[in-house]
Structures are given as structure tokens and as C-alpha cells.
Write a protein that holds these residues in place. Structure first.
Motif, short mmCIF file in Angstrom:
data_model
loop_
_atom_site.label_atom_id
_atom_site.label_comp_id
_atom_site.label_asym_id
_atom_site.label_seq_id
_atom_site.Cartn_x
_atom_site.Cartn_y
_atom_site.Cartn_z
N LEU A 1 0.84 -1.20 0.00
CA LEU A 1 0.00 0.00 0.00
C LEU A 1 0.87 1.25 0.00
N GLY A 2 1.99 1.19 0.75
CA GLY A 2 2.92 2.31 0.72
C GLY A 2 3.54 2.50 -0.65
N ALA A 3 3.77 1.38 -1.36
CA ALA A 3 4.32 1.48 -2.72
C ALA A 3 3.27 2.02 -3.68
N ALA A 4 2.03 1.56 -3.54
CA ALA A 4 0.97 2.00 -4.45
C ALA A 4 0.74 3.50 -4.36
N ALA A 5 0.89 4.05 -3.16
CA ALA A 5 0.65 5.48 -2.96
C ALA A 5 1.68 6.35 -3.67
N ILE B 1 6.20 15.59 -4.92
CA ILE B 1 5.22 16.18 -4.00
C ILE B 1 4.12 15.18 -3.68
N GLY B 2 3.81 14.30 -4.65
CA GLY B 2 2.76 13.31 -4.45
C GLY B 2 3.04 12.35 -3.32
N GLY B 3 4.29 12.24 -2.90
CA GLY B 3 4.61 11.38 -1.77
C GLY B 3 4.27 12.01 -0.43
N ALA B 4 3.90 13.29 -0.42
CA ALA B 4 3.56 14.03 0.81
C ALA B 4 4.68 13.91 1.83
N ALA C 1 -5.68 7.89 -3.79
CA ALA C 1 -6.64 6.99 -4.45
C ALA C 1 -5.99 5.65 -4.80
N SER C 2 -4.73 5.68 -5.23
CA SER C 2 -4.05 4.44 -5.60
C SER C 2 -3.93 3.50 -4.40
N GLY C 3 -3.59 4.06 -3.24
CA GLY C 3 -3.48 3.23 -2.04
C GLY C 3 -4.81 2.61 -1.65
N ILE C 4 -5.88 3.40 -1.74
CA ILE C 4 -7.21 2.89 -1.39
C ILE C 4 -7.65 1.79 -2.36
N GLY D 1 5.23 4.12 3.34
CA GLY D 1 5.21 5.24 2.41
C GLY D 1 6.44 6.12 2.55
N VAL D 2 6.95 6.26 3.78
CA VAL D 2 8.18 7.03 3.98
C VAL D 2 9.33 6.39 3.22
N ILE D 3 9.45 5.06 3.35
CA ILE D 3 10.49 4.34 2.62
C ILE D 3 10.23 4.42 1.13
N GLY D 4 8.95 4.28 0.74
CA GLY D 4 8.60 4.30 -0.68
C GLY D 4 8.93 5.62 -1.35
N SER D 5 8.67 6.74 -0.67
CA SER D 5 8.96 8.04 -1.27
C SER D 5 10.46 8.24 -1.41
N ALA D 6 11.24 7.74 -0.43
CA ALA D 6 12.69 7.84 -0.53
C ALA D 6 13.21 6.99 -1.69
#
Length: 499
Positions: free
Chosen positions: A228-232, A267-270, A423-426, A483-488
Motif C-alpha cells: 500500500l505504501g508502494a501504491a501510494a 510532491i505526491g509522496g507528501a 486513491a491508488s493506495g485505497i 510510504g516514507v520508505i517508498g517516497s525515498a
């Protein structure tokens, strides 16, 4: 009908972005150093493979490759410093490029750019408003950010210093954020920016503090939430294509290079620190707008996300109660940051600065043998750095740099990236719920963005509204820290592709 319209717009964005990227690739002349480069999908995967630790362990860079890399870095730094108005620093990098063997044509181009910006810079970078009026508007923007921080409680630790920095940098004559000129020292905010943000030190120290405050237990207890973190992060790459499409379809009114598009997409990674880290390397001139957009959308998570969550889920789905997470041992928590770091070294070294500092902070916390260091990272150090980072980001909100068409494009694309990521995560969580034997509440998919722990709290709040017995906070923390790891990781991929 709405779904078809949405799909059509998304397809147009992707197609337009792809056309833009291919057009840049076809039109870019073969030069000693490319500053605006397109890349195909096949070449992209090849480039990422060549930037992996596995490849580089077996194929270390040659002397010529290292020399070319230094030259490329010097030229890019010279261009960025000149365009930012840091002329003294720009001259230093031009001299460095000359020493490293830059061609006479490239040196002449840099020299011409330097002279043009030195003499006509204020004319070349006019904002949408006259200088005095623009400064007044930006001071009002700074006051607005302070209002949101104090009255609404939206990310006050960062919006307050960013807003105050915006006010300071737009005070006429004071030169608080100005670079050094002959007989005139630089403003103190200039040093905050160059020492902490331009170098990438501040975002990395904040990542260490975040790691020291993060519990990866929920992610380890339910590893599939990492998906889910990757999808976001999907919104990051859609926004990248959207930025390229916007440049292509507006005929240059809004003009973003591939490097700019990558910085905007993150920016999409918030994730504010990641956005600053990436944009300071790829698009330093857009740093102010990107940082403000990233932190603003982080602050607005409680407003932006709930309508999306309710639109994409039914009340029955929001009422799903997930089973209690298993206990995670201390050994697992100690081994996890080391395993992640090793994988990052082998697969994506360009993300190691961010991932490494995040995992260092977490290892200090979980090892429980350096409590003083962990507490410092969690409290004193991150607080000091946050003050200086906020002021440094605010210093880039000068009227002539911020009030332009590109900034409006950045704000719009950043919002689109954030919405798509949510939306992607959901949607992936809904799919996983259909395929999994254990029920998954789709709301936790929205926490896949990196706004820790705000996104997890919002998922929990919306879940409680549907079912007062539904406590999703710990479940949502799994995709949230993923998601923190995914954005990095996404930032590392973009650096490897276009850096």
C-alpha cells in the motif's frame, strides 16, 4: 460517465507526458553535457541497472566516467547558482568546470549566461506582479501560512517558520536572503539555505529524527501493507508525466524540464524532506514552490483525504474491523533497518542518503543502547534543524521567483499527485481485501502517503465515523511508514534516471 472522463484525462496526461519526453530525447543535440534530457523506457531501465550497487560492485566507474561525472556536476551547479542569483558561487563552479576540461563552447555559454543574469537578471525573472506589489503579496502569503499554523494547527512546526521566512525574504532593501555582493555580505537566510538545504544536510538530519521516532512494528507485523505504501507513490510518476504534458501542451507558457517534472512529482509522496532533498539536486530554482506545496498538502491531509476516501469506499468497507496485529520481537526490529539498508546499497544506492539516515535513527531507537543519541535525534536536534529548514525554505519564496505561471503549475500538479497517490493506495487495499483471507479495511490504503502520522490518524478517524468500535491507527501505521520508505526509494529512482 465520470469514470470515463477521469480515465480519459489520465490517459491524455500519460500520453502527453510520454510525447514530451520522447520529443526532448529526439530534439536534444548530442553535447558534452546535457542539461535537458529525455529518456525512453528501455534506456531508463538500463540506466537504473547501471546505477545499482550490484552493477557497480562488479563494474566500478572508470577514471574517465568519474571525470565526466565531476564535469557534469560542476556545469549543472554553475547553471543552478547563476539562475538563483548566487553569482559568487556561480563563478567558482565555472572555474571548476574550466579546470575539469569543459569545452570552450560550454564555457562561453556559461559566461554569457552569467553576464546576462548579472546585468539583466531582475528583468529576466519578472513575476506576475511588479516587484513592490509582488513582495507585499508574498508577505501576505507568509502571514497566511502563519495563520494556518497557529489558528488551524496545520503542520505548525514547519508552516510557521516557512511563513516567517517568506516575510523576511520579501522585506525591501534588507537583503536577508540575498547572496553576497562586492562590499556586501550575504544575508543570514542565504547561509541557512546553502549550508543546510543546498547541501542536503537538513533533510537528512530530519530523516534521522523521523527514524528515531518511528516504530516499524506495524509494518513488520503485517508486511503486505508495504504494498500500500508502494501504491501510494503512483501519483509521483503520474505527476511527472503531467508536468511534461503541461509543458508540451501549453507551448512553453509553463516550461518544465524532465528534472523539474521529477522534482514536482515527488510532491505526491507528501514527504517534505524528500521533496526538498530531490528538488535541491534537480531543480533548485523551484525549491521554494515545491517545498511549500509539499508541506501545505501534508498539512491539509485532514481536509483533502476524507472526501477521496468516502468517494472510493462504501460504508460497509469503511466499517471493516481488522484483527489485532501480532507482537513483533526486539530482534526483528533491530534486524529490519540493517536489512533495508543492505538492500538499498545493492539495488538503489542513490536513495541511500535518505534511507540510510532513516534507518540509522530507527536503529538507535530500537537497539536501546544509545538512548542519549536517540533522544537527541528525536528532540533537540530535529527541533533545531526544523527551525533552520523552515526559514531556509521560506527564504526561497521571493516574489520574483514564486509569483509566476510555473508556480501555479507546481501547485496544481502537486495536488493532483497527492490525490492520485491517496486513491491508488485505497484502490489497491480494496483489491487486496478481495484476494486476502484476512479482511483489510481499504481506508488504511490512504495512509500510504508519507505524511506520518497524520495520514494514519485521518484513516483512523474516518474508520471510527463508520464504526465506533473500529480502531485502525496501528494498522494504518504499516502503510504509513512504508510510504516514507517508498517516497525515498522513488526519489532515488528519479535521481538515477534524470539526476
Amino acid at each position: 460517465m465520470k469514470k470515463f472522463i477521469t480515465i480519459g484525462l489520465l490517459a491524455a496526461t500519460v500520453l502527453g507526458g510520454a510525447v514530451r519526453v520522447q520529443a526532448e530525447e529526439a530534439s536534444s543535440p548530442v553535447e558534452e553535457v546535457k542539461t535537458k534530457e529525455g529518456i525512453s523506457i528501455g534506456k531508463g531501465f538500463e540506466k537504473i541497472w547501471h546505477e545499482t550497487g550490484v552493477y557497480r560492485f562488479m563494474n566500478p566507474k572508470t577514471v574517465d566516467e568519474k571525470a565526466a561525472e565531476k564535469l557534469n556536476a560542476a556545469i549543472k551547479a554553475a547553471e543552478a547558482e547563476i539562475m538563483a542569483g548566487h553569482f559568487e558561487s556561480g563563478l567558482k563552479y565555472i572555474d571548476m568546470a574550466k579546470t575539469l576540461g569543459a569545452s570552450e563552447a560550454k564555457l562561453a555559454e556559461l559566461d554569457a549566461t552569467y553576464k546576462d543574469e548579472l546585468v539583466h537578471g531582475s528583468e529576466n525573472h519578472k513575476g506576475l506582479l511588479p516587484e513592490g506589489a509582488g513582495q507585499l503579496v508574498m508577505i501576505l502569503v507568509g502571514l497566511g501560512l502563519i495563520y494556518l499554523a497557529i489558528a488551524k494547527g496545520f503542520e505548525p512546526l514547519l508552516l510557521l517558520p516557512i511563513g516567517f521566512g517568506a516575510i523576511l525574504t520579501n522585506i525591501p532593501v534588507a537583503g536577508i536572503a540575498a547572496a553576497a555582493m562586492p562590499g556586501q555580505p550575504a544575508g543570514f537566510l542565504y547561509y541557512f539555505y546553502t549550508v543546510g538545504v543546498q547541501s542536503g544536510v537538513f533533510p537528512l538530519l530530519i530523516f534521522m529524527g523521523v527514524g528515531a521516532m518511528t516504530d516499524f512494528g506495524p509494518l513488520l507485523a503485517n508486511p503486505k501493507t508495504a504494498l500500500l505504501g508502494a501504491a501510494a507513490q503512483f501519483g509521483i510518476f503520474i505527476a511527472l508525466l503531467g508536468a511534461s504534458a503541461m509543458s508540451y501542451w501549453t507551448g512553453g507558457v509553463v516550461d518544465f524540464s524532465l528534472q523539474d517534472a521529477a522534482s514536482i512529482g515527488i510532491i505526491g509522496g507528501a514527504d517534505g524532506p524528500t521533496a526538498i532533498f530531490l528538488s535541491s539536486r534537480l531543480s533548485p530554482n523551484l525549491l521554494g514552490a515545491i517545498a511549500v506545496a509539499a508541506y501545505s498538502y501534508m498539512a491539509l491531509v485532514p481536509i483533502i483525504q476524507p472526501p477521496i476516501m468516502k468517494l472510493l469506499t462504501t460504508k460497509e468497507e469503511r466499517s471493516i474491523v481488522m484483527k489485532q496485529l501480532r507482537h513483533v520481537t526486539k530482534t526483528e526490529k533491530i534486524v529490519f533497518p540493517l536489512v533495508v539498508l543492505i538492500l538499498c546499497i545493492l539495488l538503489l544506492p542513490s536513495a541511500t542518503p535518505l534511507i540510510g539516515m532513516l534507518m540509522l535513527g530507527n536503529l538507535m531507537k530500537e537497539s536501546m543502547v544509545v538512548d542519549r543519541l536517540s533522544e537527541t535525534a528525536q528532540n533537540s536536534l530535529i527541533n533545531i534543524v526544523t527551525i533552520m529548514l523552515g526559514l531556509a525554505v521560506g527564504s526561497k519564496l521571493a516574489a520574483d521567483k514564486f509569483l509566476n505561471a510555473n508556480t501555479l503549475g507546481i501547485l496544481g500538479l502537486g495536488l493532483a499527485a497527492f490525490i492520485i497517490g491517496t486513491a491508488s493506495g485505497i484502490l489497491l487495499a480494496k483489491l487486496m481485501n478481495k484476494l486476502s483471507k484476512d479482511q483489510i479495511n481499504p481506508l488504511i490504503g490512504s495512509a500510504g502517503v508519507s505524511a506520518v502520522p497524520m495520514a494514519a490518524r485521518v484513516a483512523n478517524k474516518v474508520g471510527l465515523e463508520a464504526n465506533p468500535q473500529n480502531f485502525l491507527l496501528m494498522h494504518a501505521m504499516g502503510p504509513n511508514v512504508a510510504g516514507v520508505i517508498g517516497s525515498a526509494v522513488a526519489a532515488g529512482v528519479l535521481l538515477a534516471l534524470v539526476g
